[in-house]
Each structure stands twice: as structure tokens, then as C-alpha cells.
Design a protein around this motif. Structure first.
Motif, mmCIF file in Angstrom:
data_model
loop_
_atom_site.group_PDB
_atom_site.id
_atom_site.type_symbol
_atom_site.label_atom_id
_atom_site.label_comp_id
_atom_site.label_asym_id
_atom_site.label_seq_id
_atom_site.Cartn_x
_atom_site.Cartn_y
_atom_site.Cartn_z
ATOM 1 N N ALA A 89 65.435 -18.321 -9.256
ATOM 2 C CA ALA A 89 65.803 -17.178 -10.094
ATOM 3 C C ALA A 89 67.289 -17.136 -10.412
ATOM 4 O O ALA A 89 67.699 -16.512 -11.389
ATOM 5 N N SER A 90 68.109 -17.804 -9.598
ATOM 6 C CA SER A 90 69.556 -17.713 -9.775
ATOM 7 C C SER A 90 70.235 -18.896 -9.103
ATOM 8 O O SER A 90 69.610 -19.646 -8.342
ATOM 9 N N LYS A 91 71.531 -19.042 -9.360
ATOM 10 C CA LYS A 91 72.304 -20.092 -8.689
ATOM 11 C C LYS A 91 72.374 -19.823 -7.190
ATOM 12 O O LYS A 91 72.352 -20.752 -6.372
ATOM 13 N N ARG A 92 72.418 -18.550 -6.827
ATOM 14 C CA ARG A 92 72.439 -18.205 -5.393
ATOM 15 C C ARG A 92 71.155 -18.665 -4.709
ATOM 16 O O ARG A 92 71.185 -19.139 -3.580
ATOM 17 N N ALA A 93 70.038 -18.512 -5.388
ATOM 18 C CA ALA A 93 68.767 -18.979 -4.814
ATOM 19 C C ALA A 93 68.799 -20.493 -4.613
ATOM 20 O O ALA A 93 68.272 -21.007 -3.624
ATOM 21 N N LEU A 94 69.435 -21.208 -5.539
ATOM 22 C CA LEU A 94 69.592 -22.655 -5.385
ATOM 23 C C LEU A 94 70.484 -22.973 -4.188
ATOM 24 O O LEU A 94 70.200 -23.879 -3.401
ATOM 25 N N GLY A 95 71.578 -22.219 -4.040
ATOM 26 C CA GLY A 95 72.459 -22.420 -2.891
ATOM 27 C C GLY A 95 71.730 -22.191 -1.583
ATOM 28 O O GLY A 95 71.905 -22.947 -0.619
ATOM 29 N N GLU A 96 70.903 -21.158 -1.539
ATOM 30 C CA GLU A 96 70.132 -20.875 -0.330
ATOM 31 C C GLU A 96 69.165 -22.014 -0.022
ATOM 32 O O GLU A 96 68.970 -22.387 1.141
#
Length: 219
Positions: free
Chosen positions: A51-58
Motif C-alpha cells: 500500500a505504501s513505501k513504508r509497507a515495502l520497508g517493513e
């Protein structure tokens, strides 16, 4: 089944592409457009999985943490010489940091000022180092005047330093560099009876089966 397999592969490629981007320029400067292009998928496909770049980072951190736990789990804590176990595992970790961009990016996020999440890979490594050295003390592997907290801090800081320096020059994470570090440290750390038995090159480093990074499937 083929469609599901493609979805898993796409997700894995996106995680690896994100890891490469984070390793190159950090979390804040990495763009979703660049990540999707390097993974060879559309922006829509990226947003389907994340859903977001943060989700990718996680996802990158989670995959890196799973790989670290597998490296640690391969280390035989029942080894009669836990201090040698620590040496061997540091070699394996250093080599994997060179070879595995997802693992490297996961550790890198921990020192990225624009990223603050809860996995803390260096904290997990620090805790494992402490557990091995505590066992080494009980088994009589350490010199009697060695202060456990000092050794834990020194070993953790050294490997952290090798990882950071290795981002620009892989030689810092080479077996040769780790061997020099342990050749310097072991005579000071080890008990008299073990001093000539320990191998700073590692008894299994470079020979343990290599496993691909664990990339978690969508939950």
C-alpha cells in the motif's frame, strides 16, 4: 497455482528492488516509481502488493530479520566451544551481508534516520552475541578477567562497523578482514587452555550451506 506463483515472485522482486534502492540512496530518497521499474512491474502491481513505501520497508526488514534468525539458528549453541561458534557465525553473517541485498538493506534501515520501525536487527544480533558469550563464560572459554559487557559491546560494535564500511567496500566484510579482527581479539578473550585451539578463520565459515533470503509471503 501458476497465478499464485507469479504473485509470490512479483512480491519477492519488489522486496529485492526496494532493498537495492534503500541500500543505494536510503529510505527517504527511494521512489516507488524507480522500485517498480527496476522490478519490471507496473505501479499498479506494486500497489496491489504494498500500500505504501513504508509497507515495502517493513517487508524488507521482516525478510532480513528472518534471514538473520536462520543464520543464528544454524549456529550450534550446543557446541563445546561457544566462543568458536561466535567466530564462525560472524563470518557467515559478514559474507551474507555482502551477498544478500535484502539482509544488507534490513541492517541499513536500522541506521537510517528517516526510518524508525521496530525490528532492530542489530538489537537481535546484540542479544544473540550476549547469549553466546554468557554460555562461553559458563563453559570456561573466556579469560577470568574479561568483562562480559565489554566483550559484547566490542564484538557488536565491530560487526556493525564492518557492515557500514562494507557498503562502500566489500573487503571490510571479507573473511580476511574478520579473520584479522578475531586474530587480534581471541588471545585477549580466551582462556589459557583454549588459546591455541580457536580458529580465527572460522571452522565452518564459507562452507555452510547458503540459503536464499527468506522473503515472507503476503499475510
Amino acid at each position: 497455482m501458476a497465478k499464485q506463483d507469479r504473485a509470490v515472485r512479483t512480491r519477492q522482486e519488489l522486496i529485492r528492488s526496494a532493498a537495492e534502492a534503500f541500500s543505494r540512496g536510503g529510505f527517504a530518497l527511494s521512489s516507488l516509481t524507480d522500485i517498480s521499474a527496476r522490478a519490471g512491474v507496473s505501479s499498479g502491481a506494486l500497489h496491489f502488493h504494498f500500500a505504501s513505501k513504508r509497507a515495502l520497508g517493513e517487508a524488507v526488514e521482516t525478510a532480513a530479520a528472518q534471514t538473520l534468525r536462520r543464520i543464528i539458528a544454524q549456529s550450534p549453541l550446543g557446541h563445546p566451544v561457544p566462543l568458536q561458534t561466535l567466530v564462525d557465525t560472524s563470518h557467515v553473517l559478514a559474507q551474507r551481508l555482502v551477498d544478500d541485498v535484502v539482509l544488507r538493506a534490513g541492517f541499513g534501515l536500522g541506521s537510517d534516520a528517516t526510518w524508525r520501525e521496530g525490528v532492530e536487527l542489530w538489537g537481535e544480533w546484540h542479544s544473540w552475541v550476549r547469549s553466546v558469550l554468557t554460555l562461553a563464560r559458563r563453559r570456561g572459554n573466556l579469560a577470568t578477567d574479561v568483562v562480559l559487557d565489554d566483550v559484547v559491546s566490542a564484538v557488536t560494535a565491530a560487526v556493525v562497523g564492518f557492515e557500514v564500511l562494507g557498503r562502500a567496500d566489500a573487503e571490510w566484510c571479507s573473511r580476511r578482514s574478520l579473520t584479522r579482527f578475531w586474530a587480534l581479539m581471541l588471545p585477549r578473550l580466551s582462556s589459557d587452555r583454549l588459546r591455541t585451539e580457536l580458529d580465527p578463520e572460522g571452522t565452518g565459515a564459507g562452507m555452510w550451506p547458503e540459503e536464499a533470503a527468506v522473503v515472507p509471503e503476503a499475510g
